[in-house]
Design a protein around this motif. Sequence first.
Motif, mmCIF file in Angstrom:
data_model
loop_
_atom_site.group_PDB
_atom_site.id
_atom_site.type_symbol
_atom_site.label_atom_id
_atom_site.label_comp_id
_atom_site.label_asym_id
_atom_site.label_seq_id
_atom_site.Cartn_x
_atom_site.Cartn_y
_atom_site.Cartn_z
ATOM 1 N N GLN A 56 0.901 -1.158 0.075
ATOM 2 C CA GLN A 56 -0.028 0.018 -0.179
ATOM 3 C C GLN A 56 0.842 1.126 0.234
ATOM 4 O O GLN A 56 1.359 1.424 1.082
ATOM 5 N N GLY A 57 0.796 2.135 -1.216
ATOM 6 C CA GLY A 57 1.420 3.353 -0.966
ATOM 7 C C GLY A 57 2.973 3.177 -1.416
ATOM 8 O O GLY A 57 3.712 4.203 -1.195
ATOM 9 N N ARG A 58 3.713 1.866 -1.302
ATOM 10 C CA ARG A 58 5.162 1.870 -1.215
ATOM 11 C C ARG A 58 5.705 1.125 -2.760
ATOM 12 O O ARG A 58 6.804 1.286 -3.036
ATOM 13 N N GLY A 59 4.793 1.026 -3.579
ATOM 14 C CA GLY A 59 5.240 0.630 -5.042
ATOM 15 C C GLY A 59 6.098 -0.855 -4.924
ATOM 16 O O GLY A 59 7.070 -1.111 -5.695
ATOM 17 N N LEU A 60 5.830 -1.633 -3.847
ATOM 18 C CA LEU A 60 6.768 -3.097 -3.474
ATOM 19 C C LEU A 60 5.655 -3.978 -4.282
ATOM 20 O O LEU A 60 4.539 -3.924 -4.143
ATOM 21 N N ASN A 61 6.276 -5.040 -4.508
ATOM 22 C CA ASN A 61 5.599 -6.358 -5.135
ATOM 23 C C ASN A 61 6.192 -7.523 -4.344
ATOM 24 O O ASN A 61 7.238 -8.180 -4.639
ATOM 25 N N TRP A 62 5.585 -7.587 -3.182
ATOM 26 C CA TRP A 62 5.873 -8.853 -2.423
ATOM 27 C C TRP A 62 5.397 -10.073 -2.803
ATOM 28 O O TRP A 62 4.050 -10.137 -3.283
ATOM 29 N N THR A 63 6.399 -11.287 -2.559
ATOM 30 C CA THR A 63 5.568 -12.596 -3.118
ATOM 31 C C THR A 63 5.088 -13.035 -1.488
ATOM 32 O O THR A 63 5.432 -12.598 -0.583
ATOM 33 N N ALA A 64 4.569 -14.400 -1.856
ATOM 34 C CA ALA A 64 4.240 -14.897 -0.704
ATOM 35 C C ALA A 64 5.515 -15.361 0.183
ATOM 36 O O ALA A 64 5.381 -15.611 1.309
ATOM 37 N N GLU A 65 6.533 -15.726 -0.423
ATOM 38 C CA GLU A 65 7.545 -15.988 0.453
ATOM 39 C C GLU A 65 8.351 -14.791 1.157
ATOM 40 O O GLU A 65 9.015 -15.118 2.167
ATOM 41 N N ASP A 66 8.287 -13.865 0.448
ATOM 42 C CA ASP A 66 8.680 -12.423 1.242
ATOM 43 C C ASP A 66 7.776 -12.259 2.630
ATOM 44 O O ASP A 66 8.389 -11.974 3.402
ATOM 45 N N TYR A 67 6.380 -12.250 2.547
ATOM 46 C CA TYR A 67 5.669 -12.401 3.793
ATOM 47 C C TYR A 67 6.034 -13.233 4.719
ATOM 48 O O TYR A 67 6.308 -13.222 5.903
ATOM 49 N N LYS A 68 6.333 -14.719 4.158
ATOM 50 C CA LYS A 68 6.694 -15.543 5.224
ATOM 51 C C LYS A 68 8.258 -15.305 5.807
ATOM 52 O O LYS A 68 8.400 -15.499 7.083
ATOM 53 N N LEU A 69 9.119 -14.601 5.150
ATOM 54 C CA LEU A 69 10.191 -14.494 5.384
ATOM 55 C C LEU A 69 10.230 -13.230 6.509
ATOM 56 O O LEU A 69 10.565 -13.301 7.734
ATOM 57 N N ALA A 70 9.428 -12.124 6.328
ATOM 58 C CA ALA A 70 8.937 -11.106 7.325
ATOM 59 C C ALA A 70 8.461 -11.748 8.630
ATOM 60 O O ALA A 70 9.073 -11.288 9.788
#
Length: 270
Positions: A56-70
């Motif tokens: 949201q508002g950051r211009g980022l394209n996060w993948t499912a793996e990115d969310y899991k790592l976070a």
Amino acid sequence: MTRLSSLFWLLPLTQLFAQAPTYTNSLGMEFVLIKPGKMIVGRFQPTYPKPGEATQGRGLNWTAEDYKLAEKLATQDASPGFPVTISRPYYIGKFEVTQAQWQQVMGSNPSVFQGSKVSGDAGQHPVENVSWQDAQAFLKKLNQLEKGKTYRLPTEFEWEYAARAGADDEIAWSEIRQVAQMGTRTTNKVGQKKPNAWGLYDTLGNVWEWVQDYYNEKMFADPKPPRSGKQHVLKGASFVGDVKNATYTTHAAGPGNGWDVGFRVVMEAR
């Protein structure tokens, strides 16, 4: 037995030995009574982005793996904290020690940011540019001047308990902006922002504050403070910080910058 002594014995002990909620000493230093209680120290539950939030508002394209790592990294860093009991009441400075108070006791003013006589706040800025040893020298002389009282630096747990003022969680950024003296070019006259729930001013911002304990080389305090060390603990951040630095829970090590380091005083309750 006289009527007066009869009444004395009828009074409950809590009333007989009740401490005044505030106290002002002969130098005009104001203190607030802190009553015993409990808190959790070192609790850290970092937030992390969840699907639908990170882009949201950051211009980022996060993948499912990115969310899991976070989530994994946040979980690794999380800490439940540990309980601390403050078993005895004490008085703590309503404000940080001012330059005028330091001048009264020590006969000098080491501060870099001295208040302006034109604006009428000369001496009302917190004293800074003082080492932990300098603070001890001030306390020694203060104890000599104020016979029958015992003044000292707060322990880290006493400082945090008083600064939290009953709060369980980290302070919200919106609240920080109301209570903390931060993002300015110099120190500020004490007591200009909103006090905390127990009536203390500038526990966040203005100057870092010395406490009695040695630094443990960690982000958070340990359940048992170290008995020795190379440096002492600083709490509360300073005027050059921002909201990310304004926290009760973490601590830093002195001597810091020097010009943004001061302290507040504890007076032991009788």
